[in-house]
Design an enzyme around this catalytic site. Sequence first.
Site, PDB file in Angstrom:
ATOM      1  N   HIS A 122      41.953  34.671  31.918  1.00  0.00           N
ATOM      2  CA  HIS A 122      43.209  34.441  31.125  1.00  0.00           C
ATOM      3  C   HIS A 122      43.061  33.701  29.815  1.00  0.00           C
ATOM      4  O   HIS A 122      41.939  33.437  29.284  1.00  0.00           O
ATOM      5  CB  HIS A 122      44.057  33.502  32.187  1.00  0.00           C
ATOM      6  N   TYR A 126      39.544  33.177  27.300  1.00  0.00           N
ATOM      7  CA  TYR A 126      39.118  33.888  26.276  1.00  0.00           C
ATOM      8  C   TYR A 126      39.151  32.846  25.051  1.00  0.00           C
ATOM      9  O   TYR A 126      38.233  33.232  24.122  1.00  0.00           O
ATOM     10  CB  TYR A 126      40.352  34.865  26.013  1.00  0.00           C
ATOM     11  N   ASP A 152      46.339  34.947  23.962  1.00  0.00           N
ATOM     12  CA  ASP A 152      47.036  35.941  24.569  1.00  0.00           C
ATOM     13  C   ASP A 152      47.962  36.632  23.340  1.00  0.00           C
ATOM     14  O   ASP A 152      48.315  37.909  23.371  1.00  0.00           O
ATOM     15  CB  ASP A 152      48.337  35.522  25.619  1.00  0.00           C
TER      16      ASP A 152
HETATM   17  C1  LIG Z   1      48.032  32.711  31.161  1.00  0.00           C
HETATM   18  C2  LIG Z   1      48.570  34.428  30.904  1.00  0.00           C
HETATM   19  C3  LIG Z   1      49.312  34.982  32.190  1.00  0.00           C
HETATM   20  C4  LIG Z   1      50.651  34.271  32.137  1.00  0.00           C
HETATM   21  C5  LIG Z   1      51.452  35.195  32.789  1.00  0.00           C
HETATM   22  C6  LIG Z   1      52.581  34.356  33.961  1.00  0.00           C
HETATM   23  C7  LIG Z   1      53.838  34.193  33.024  1.00  0.00           C
HETATM   24  C8  LIG Z   1      52.440  35.236  35.181  1.00  0.00           C
HETATM   25  C9  LIG Z   1      51.218  35.319  35.843  1.00  0.00           C
HETATM   26  C10 LIG Z   1      51.242  35.306  37.476  1.00  0.00           C
HETATM   27  C11 LIG Z   1      52.789  35.077  37.523  1.00  0.00           C
HETATM   28  C12 LIG Z   1      53.088  34.231  38.902  1.00  0.00           C
HETATM   29  C13 LIG Z   1      52.494  35.038  40.125  1.00  0.00           C
HETATM   30  O1  LIG Z   1      53.054  36.584  39.975  1.00  0.00           O
HETATM   31  C14 LIG Z   1      53.251  34.595  41.425  1.00  0.00           C
HETATM   32  C15 LIG Z   1      54.807  34.255  41.442  1.00  0.00           C
HETATM   33  C16 LIG Z   1      55.450  35.663  41.476  1.00  0.00           C
HETATM   34  C17 LIG Z   1      56.966  35.476  41.818  1.00  0.00           C
HETATM   35  O2  LIG Z   1      57.553  36.796  41.732  1.00  0.00           O
HETATM   36  C18 LIG Z   1      57.465  34.742  40.192  1.00  0.00           C
HETATM   37  C19 LIG Z   1      56.758  33.212  40.212  1.00  0.00           C
HETATM   38  C20 LIG Z   1      55.390  33.557  40.247  1.00  0.00           C
HETATM   39  C21 LIG Z   1      54.679  31.896  40.368  1.00  0.00           C
HETATM   40  C22 LIG Z   1      54.755  34.260  38.806  1.00  0.00           C
HETATM   41  C23 LIG Z   1      55.177  33.403  37.744  1.00  0.00           C
HETATM   42  C24 LIG Z   1      54.605  34.061  36.370  1.00  0.00           C
HETATM   43  O3  LIG Z   1      55.167  35.313  36.360  1.00  0.00           O
HETATM   44  C25 LIG Z   1      53.109  34.033  36.276  1.00  0.00           C
HETATM   45  C26 LIG Z   1      52.595  32.840  36.320  1.00  0.00           C
HETATM   46  C27 LIG Z   1      47.419  35.367  30.653  1.00  0.00           C
HETATM   47  O4  LIG Z   1      46.444  34.806  30.116  1.00  0.00           O
HETATM   48  S1  LIG Z   1      47.734  37.028  30.688  1.00  0.00           S
HETATM   49  C28 LIG Z   1      46.314  37.635  30.182  1.00  0.00           C
HETATM   50  C29 LIG Z   1      45.568  38.363  31.310  1.00  0.00           C
HETATM   51  N1  LIG Z   1      44.129  39.076  30.825  1.00  0.00           N
HETATM   52  C30 LIG Z   1      44.514  40.423  30.466  1.00  0.00           C
HETATM   53  O5  LIG Z   1      45.525  40.968  30.648  1.00  0.00           O
HETATM   54  C31 LIG Z   1      43.144  40.976  30.241  1.00  0.00           C
HETATM   55  C32 LIG Z   1      43.184  42.348  30.812  1.00  0.00           C
HETATM   56  N2  LIG Z   1      43.562  42.457  32.123  1.00  0.00           N
HETATM   57  C33 LIG Z   1      42.555  42.212  33.279  1.00  0.00           C
HETATM   58  O6  LIG Z   1      41.708  41.615  32.896  1.00  0.00           O
HETATM   59  C34 LIG Z   1      43.254  42.360  34.443  1.00  0.00           C
HETATM   60  O7  LIG Z   1      44.586  43.333  34.250  1.00  0.00           O
HETATM   61  C35 LIG Z   1      43.938  41.135  35.013  1.00  0.00           C
HETATM   62  C36 LIG Z   1      44.901  40.371  34.201  1.00  0.00           C
HETATM   63  C37 LIG Z   1      42.809  39.965  35.480  1.00  0.00           C
HETATM   64  C38 LIG Z   1      44.514  41.258  36.499  1.00  0.00           C
HETATM   65  O8  LIG Z   1      43.687  42.006  37.300  1.00  0.00           O
HETATM   66  P1  LIG Z   1      43.895  42.760  38.639  1.00  0.00           P
HETATM   67  O9  LIG Z   1      42.931  42.705  39.408  1.00  0.00           O
HETATM   68  O10 LIG Z   1      45.367  42.278  39.139  1.00  0.00           O
HETATM   69  O11 LIG Z   1      44.549  44.042  37.803  1.00  0.00           O
HETATM   70  P2  LIG Z   1      43.565  45.165  37.236  1.00  0.00           P
HETATM   71  O12 LIG Z   1      42.271  45.186  37.547  1.00  0.00           O
HETATM   72  O13 LIG Z   1      43.908  45.182  35.719  1.00  0.00           O
HETATM   73  O14 LIG Z   1      44.226  46.548  37.996  1.00  0.00           O
HETATM   74  C39 LIG Z   1      45.327  47.101  38.022  1.00  0.00           C
HETATM   75  C40 LIG Z   1      45.733  47.695  39.274  1.00  0.00           C
HETATM   76  O15 LIG Z   1      47.084  48.004  39.403  1.00  0.00           O
HETATM   77  C41 LIG Z   1      47.355  49.279  39.407  1.00  0.00           C
HETATM   78  N3  LIG Z   1      48.582  49.692  39.060  1.00  0.00           N
HETATM   79  C42 LIG Z   1      48.898  49.704  37.740  1.00  0.00           C
HETATM   80  N4  LIG Z   1      50.057  50.048  37.356  1.00  0.00           N
HETATM   81  C43 LIG Z   1      50.293  50.798  38.532  1.00  0.00           C
HETATM   82  C44 LIG Z   1      51.595  51.366  38.842  1.00  0.00           C
HETATM   83  N5  LIG Z   1      52.795  51.797  38.310  1.00  0.00           N
HETATM   84  N6  LIG Z   1      51.723  51.946  40.303  1.00  0.00           N
HETATM   85  C45 LIG Z   1      50.505  51.660  41.009  1.00  0.00           C
HETATM   86  N7  LIG Z   1      49.489  51.063  40.802  1.00  0.00           N
HETATM   87  C46 LIG Z   1      49.438  50.564  39.577  1.00  0.00           C
HETATM   88  C47 LIG Z   1      45.979  50.027  38.709  1.00  0.00           C
HETATM   89  O16 LIG Z   1      45.934  51.479  39.294  1.00  0.00           O
HETATM   90  C48 LIG Z   1      45.022  48.943  39.325  1.00  0.00           C
HETATM   91  O17 LIG Z   1      44.817  49.290  40.740  1.00  0.00           O
HETATM   92  P3  LIG Z   1      43.127  49.331  41.068  1.00  0.00           P
HETATM   93  O18 LIG Z   1      42.853  47.763  41.073  1.00  0.00           O
HETATM   94  O19 LIG Z   1      43.186  50.085  42.496  1.00  0.00           O
HETATM   95  O20 LIG Z   1      42.425  50.126  40.175  1.00  0.00           O
END
Ligand SMILES: C[C@H](CCC[C@@H](C)[C@H]1CC[C@H]2[C@@H]3[C@H](O)C[C@@H]4C[C@H](O)CC[C@]4(C)[C@H]3C[C@H](O)[C@]12C)C(=O)SCCNC(=O)CCNC(=O)[C@H](O)C(C)(C)COP(=O)(O)OP(=O)(O)OC[C@H]1O[C@@H](n2cnc3c(N)ncnc32)[C@H](O)[C@@H]1OP(=O)(O)O
Length: 382
Positions: A122, A126, A152
Site C-alpha cells: 500500500h 511504496y 497513491d
Molecule cells: C492505502 C490505500 C488503500 C486505501 C483503500 C481503502 C479506502 C480501502 C481498502 C480496504 C477497504 C476496507 C475493506 O474492504 C474492508 C471493509 C469493507 C466494507 O465493505 C467497507 C469498510 C471496509 C473496512 C473497507 C474500507 C475502505 O474501502 C478500505 C479501507 C492504497 O495504498 S491503494 C494501493 C494498493 N496497491 C495497488 O493498487 C498496487 C497494485 N495492486 C496490487 O498490488 C493488488 O491489486 C493489491 C492492491 C495488493 C490487492 O491484491 P489482491 O490479491 O486483492 O488482488 P490482485 O492480485 O490484484 O488480483 C485481482 C483479482 O481480482 C480478479 N478480478 C478483478 N476484476 C474482476 C471481475 N470483474 N470479476 C471477477 N474477478 C475479478 C482478478 O482476476 C484477480 O483474480 P486472481 O487473484 O484470481 O488472479
Amino acid sequence: MALAGVRVIELAGLAPAPFCGMILADFGAKVIRVDRNKVGMSLDTQARGKRSVAINLKAAEGVALLRKLCVQSDVVLEPYRKGVMEKLGLGPQEMLKENPRLIYARLTGYGQSGSYATAAGHDINYLAMSGLLSRLGRSGEKPYAPLNLMADFAGGGLTCALGIVLALLERTTSGKGQIIDASMVEGAAYVGSFAWKSRSIGMWDCPRGQNMLDSGAPFYDTYETADGKYMAVGAIEPQFYRQLLTGLELDAGELPPQMSFTDWPELRRIFTERFASKTQADWSRIFDGTDACVTPVLSFDQVSSHPHNQERASFIKDSSGEESPRPAPVLSRTPAEPCLASDPVIGEHTVEVLTEYGFTSADIDQMLTAGVVECNAVKSKL
Ligand SMILES: C[C@H](CCC[C@@H](C)[C@H]1CC[C@H]2[C@@H]3[C@H](O)C[C@@H]4C[C@H](O)CC[C@]4(C)[C@H]3C[C@H](O)[C@]12C)C(=O)SCCNC(=O)CCNC(=O)[C@H](O)C(C)(C)COP(=O)(O)OP(=O)(O)OC[C@H]1O[C@@H](n2cnc3c(N)ncnc32)[C@H](O)[C@@H]1OP(=O)(O)O
C-alpha cells in the site's frame, strides 16, 4: 473538454487508479469502470463522471466481452498485481496486437519488473521504498506518512494520468499505442525530485525534522492559536520574514538571526508563545494583505467559504450536496467540466455501454441471464 472523444476502460481498483480515471473523466474522457458482479456497494470514492459496467471476469464469456470493449477503446487502465491480466489472456501484448492504437496503462506499486513486482503493498510501503518516507516527520519522531497522498495519488494516479495524456499526444503523430508501466515507488520518488536533487545544496544535511523545509525552521512551520486552531508560516526570504516579525510585533534586533540553526529552538518558543495569544481569525486579519507568507490552516469545513477560494470557485458541490475540489489546473479554452450527478452504482450502465459498443439486445439479455454481466438500477436515496 481537452479529452473529449477518448474512450477509457478502467478496471476497478482501490484508490490510485480510480483517481487516475476520475482525472481523465473530469477533463472529458468517457470512462467506463469495470466492476465485479454481486458486489453490494462500490467503495470507489473517486468515481465522478464515470459509468459502471459489471462483468464477471471469472467466466470466459466475461473475459471475451472485456476484450471487445478494450479493442474498441483508446485506453485501458489496470490496477492489478503483475500477471493478473496475462492470466486472463488480456495482457498488453495480446491487446496491442488486436488494437495497435491502444494505450495500456498498468498502475502498480512496484512496477512490472524487479523482485517486488508481484508483492502486495500500500501507499506507505511504496513511499518507504522511494526513500521519501525516511525524510518525512518531526525531529526525534519516527517517519510519518502524509495520509496516502504521496504514492497513491501524487506518484500513482496523477503520474499515471500524465503518462496516458503523453501517450495520447504521441499517438497523434505515430498512430501507435504503447504500454505504460506506472510504479508508485518511482512516481513518488519522481515527485520527490526536489528533495533528491537539492541534497547537492545542503538542503537536507541535518537529521529528519531539523532542516529548513521539514519543520526544522521556526519560520516554516505551523503554530497553534488561542482558539485551538492553527496558522501556517512560510516566511523564508528575509523580506517576507521581516513582515512576519512585524505582524507578530517582534523586534528583529532583540531576536537571534533568522538563519542561525542553533537558535531555532529559541525562536520557535517565542513564535509559539505569540501565536497562542490570539485566535486564528485575529491572526488572519493581521496577516491578510501582507507578504508575510502566513495563512490560516483551514479545515475542510472552512475551506470553501474562505473568500479567496470562493472568488475562484475552487470547490464544487455535487447534486447530493457533497463538496470536493474543482479539477485542476484550469484550462482557458477547454476547462474541465466535472460531472455533478451522483456516482454510478455498480453495473448501472451495463446495458447502455454494451449497446454503445455494438452489442445487440439479444446478446445483452443472454449475458445477463448467464450472469456474465449484471445491470443494477439506482436506488432512490430516501
Ligand atoms: C492505502 C490505500 C488503500 C486505501 C483503500 C481503502 C479506502 C480501502 C481498502 C480496504 C477497504 C476496507 C475493506 O474492504 C474492508 C471493509 C469493507 C466494507 O465493505 C467497507 C469498510 C471496509 C473496512 C473497507 C474500507 C475502505 O474501502 C478500505 C479501507 C492504497 O495504498 S491503494 C494501493 C494498493 N496497491 C495497488 O493498487 C498496487 C497494485 N495492486 C496490487 O498490488 C493488488 O491489486 C493489491 C492492491 C495488493 C490487492 O491484491 P489482491 O490479491 O486483492 O488482488 P490482485 O492480485 O490484484 O488480483 C485481482 C483479482 O481480482 C480478479 N478480478 C478483478 N476484476 C474482476 C471481475 N470483474 N470479476 C471477477 N474477478 C475479478 C482478478 O482476476 C484477480 O483474480 P486472481 O487473484 O484470481 O488472479
